[in-house]
Scaffold this motif. Sequence first.
Motif, PDB file in Angstrom:
ATOM      1  N   TYR A 100       5.506  -0.971  -8.800  1.00 56.73           N
ATOM      2  CA  TYR A 100       4.400  -0.489  -8.147  1.00 56.73           C
ATOM      3  C   TYR A 100       5.707   0.928  -7.393  1.00 56.73           C
ATOM      4  O   TYR A 100       4.868   2.253  -7.187  1.00 56.73           O
ATOM      5  N   ASN A 104       4.351   4.984  -7.822  1.00 56.55           N
ATOM      6  CA  ASN A 104       4.106   5.169  -5.622  1.00 56.55           C
ATOM      7  C   ASN A 104       5.208   5.838  -5.446  1.00 56.55           C
ATOM      8  O   ASN A 104       4.557   6.650  -4.130  1.00 56.55           O
ATOM      9  N   CYS A 109       2.224   7.521   1.759  1.00 59.18           N
ATOM     10  CA  CYS A 109       2.070   6.540   1.838  1.00 59.18           C
ATOM     11  C   CYS A 109       2.614   4.873   0.593  1.00 59.18           C
ATOM     12  O   CYS A 109       1.574   5.222  -0.381  1.00 59.18           O
ATOM     13  N   ASN A 111       2.920   1.311  -0.383  1.00 60.68           N
ATOM     14  CA  ASN A 111       3.014  -0.022   0.390  1.00 60.68           C
ATOM     15  C   ASN A 111       3.768  -1.423  -0.203  1.00 60.68           C
ATOM     16  O   ASN A 111       3.228  -1.499  -1.535  1.00 60.68           O
ATOM     17  N   ASN A 113       4.276  -4.241   1.136  1.00 57.38           N
ATOM     18  CA  ASN A 113       4.350  -5.568   1.875  1.00 57.38           C
ATOM     19  C   ASN A 113       4.102  -6.925   0.391  1.00 57.38           C
ATOM     20  O   ASN A 113       3.364  -6.390  -0.777  1.00 57.38           O
ATOM     21  N   HIS A 115       6.093  -7.762  -1.465  1.00 53.62           N
ATOM     22  CA  HIS A 115       6.329  -7.581  -2.948  1.00 53.62           C
ATOM     23  C   HIS A 115       8.268  -8.861  -3.244  1.00 53.62           C
ATOM     24  O   HIS A 115       8.408  -8.380  -4.467  1.00 53.62           O
ATOM     25  N   LYS A 137       4.909   7.211   5.137  1.00 58.62           N
ATOM     26  CA  LYS A 137       5.143   6.062   5.341  1.00 58.62           C
ATOM     27  C   LYS A 137       5.327   4.924   4.763  1.00 58.62           C
ATOM     28  O   LYS A 137       4.847   5.066   3.026  1.00 58.62           O
ATOM     29  N   GLU A 139       5.908   0.939   4.085  1.00 59.27           N
ATOM     30  CA  GLU A 139       5.458  -0.042   4.698  1.00 59.27           C
ATOM     31  C   GLU A 139       5.595  -1.987   3.466  1.00 59.27           C
ATOM     32  O   GLU A 139       6.386  -1.953   2.536  1.00 59.27           O
ATOM     33  N   GLU A 141       6.801  -5.310   4.665  1.00 58.73           N
ATOM     34  CA  GLU A 141       6.100  -6.627   5.983  1.00 58.73           C
ATOM     35  C   GLU A 141       6.603  -7.800   4.673  1.00 58.73           C
ATOM     36  O   GLU A 141       6.143  -7.507   3.527  1.00 58.73           O
ATOM     37  N   ASN A 167       7.372  -0.264   8.692  1.00 54.81           N
ATOM     38  CA  ASN A 167       6.875  -1.587   8.950  1.00 54.81           C
ATOM     39  C   ASN A 167       7.832  -2.456   8.433  1.00 54.81           C
ATOM     40  O   ASN A 167       7.770  -2.433   6.596  1.00 54.81           O
TER      41      ASN A 167
END
Length: 484
Positions: A100, A104, A109, A111, A113, A115, A137, A139, A141, A167
């Motif tokens: 991923y 990306n 952004c 993300n 989270n 993973h 950004k 992420e 989490e 995050n």
Amino acid sequence: MQSGFPPKPALLQACWDEKLATGSLGIPPDETETTPSQQNSDDILYCEVEAHPSVEKEKPTREDSETDLEIEDTEKFFTIGQKELYLEACRLVGVVPASYFIRNMEESCVNLNHHGLGPKGTKAIAITLVSNTTILKLELEDNAIMEEGVLSLMEMLHENYYLQELNMSDNDLGLEGARIISDFLQENNSSLWKLKLSGNNFKEESAALLCQALSSNYRIRSLNLSHNQFSDVAGEHLGQMLALNVGLQSLNLSWNHFHIRGAVALCNGLRSNVTLKKLDVSMNGFGNEGALALGDVLRLNSCLVYIDISSNGITNEGASRISKGLEVNESLQVLKLFLNPMSMEGAVYLIMSIKRNPKSRMEELDISNILVTEQFVKVLDGVCAIHPQLDVLYKGLQGLSSKKTTSLWTNPMKLIQNYTEQQKISTVEFFKSLNPAGSMIMPVGDFRKAMIQQNKVPINPYQVRELLKKLDEKNGMVDFSCLM
């Protein structure tokens, strides 16, 4: 763990020269002789690449680059270089690459989270982000990043001047994680302005470290510390920090363990704070004494525009104390008191205090667990006549007939469309006519006020609320372009 940040090694250029000469960059693990054990893991982060010092998004030329990463000044090579850098980082630290992230890494952004990155996977991401200029950004989490992962991220932020939002929630960072983050925050040398640290098992000692750093930090504007283990001692640290901090604009402390002592300490800090606009302390234990302290804050503070104090054990007595502050406050726009043990009596205290304040800017009062009577609605209509921007969310009306219910909730968009068809104008033109600026966006409060005051289409406050759900309402602004 040593939480200080090591100096960048002097062999940065030599490291890259060797990789390019041997052709190891980007070669799969089973085709290279280089092994992770040959390098000190603490040096890998800086041995991979160094960020360009400019905070503007410019691709550095070969002359001003400190590495050989940009051999050819083409966008294609820059993209491939980032991918190969990440693959090499994963090989060096011994983890499987996250597909991923590869797909990306050119997005603003990312993300990641849930993973399952772990500390080593996080380190590989951090190595790559040292030179990344597109991701704003990130992420992370619920990734069990632990202390090693946090340290890698903080080291990366010393070099990356593009990343703005991070995050790291639900990673059980604990005291050592808080110490590493605090050391970084004291330096004020990154572009990071939004930080989420929810659910990290932070306790009183962690609060002391974070608050010491935040007392002098002016870059972090949005901080989420919800779902931690902060109690009254932490509330005292946070109150002292809020009295000194000049950067925070949004602070989320929901789902902690503040009671009267912590609540009063927090409010004491808010009295002199001049930057915080949004505060969420829902799901705590302020009680009526905390409500009294909050009422005092509302008398003095002219910066707060949003307060969520839902589910804090506040009764009608506490509502009365908060209303004393609402009578004179000129800045607050949203007050959420959902799930507090108040009755309609407390609700009347609140709306009457708004009525008595000609300079009130209140736009939303959430008491949506309270069942009210038609008499209350009549009183509320009188308040809204003075403050047409106000919307009060309550549970419903006692004994309201189905006929009246139907008339209250008639589809407002259909009413507007019927009018625009008669006038042979578009729906967008109707909404734009409500805006003095004539633009496609306007503040929610102004929109609500304009809809109530216009006399072309009969609309009640309930129907305005439905309209806002249909329109593209974000960050307190209504966007009419979604109707085009």
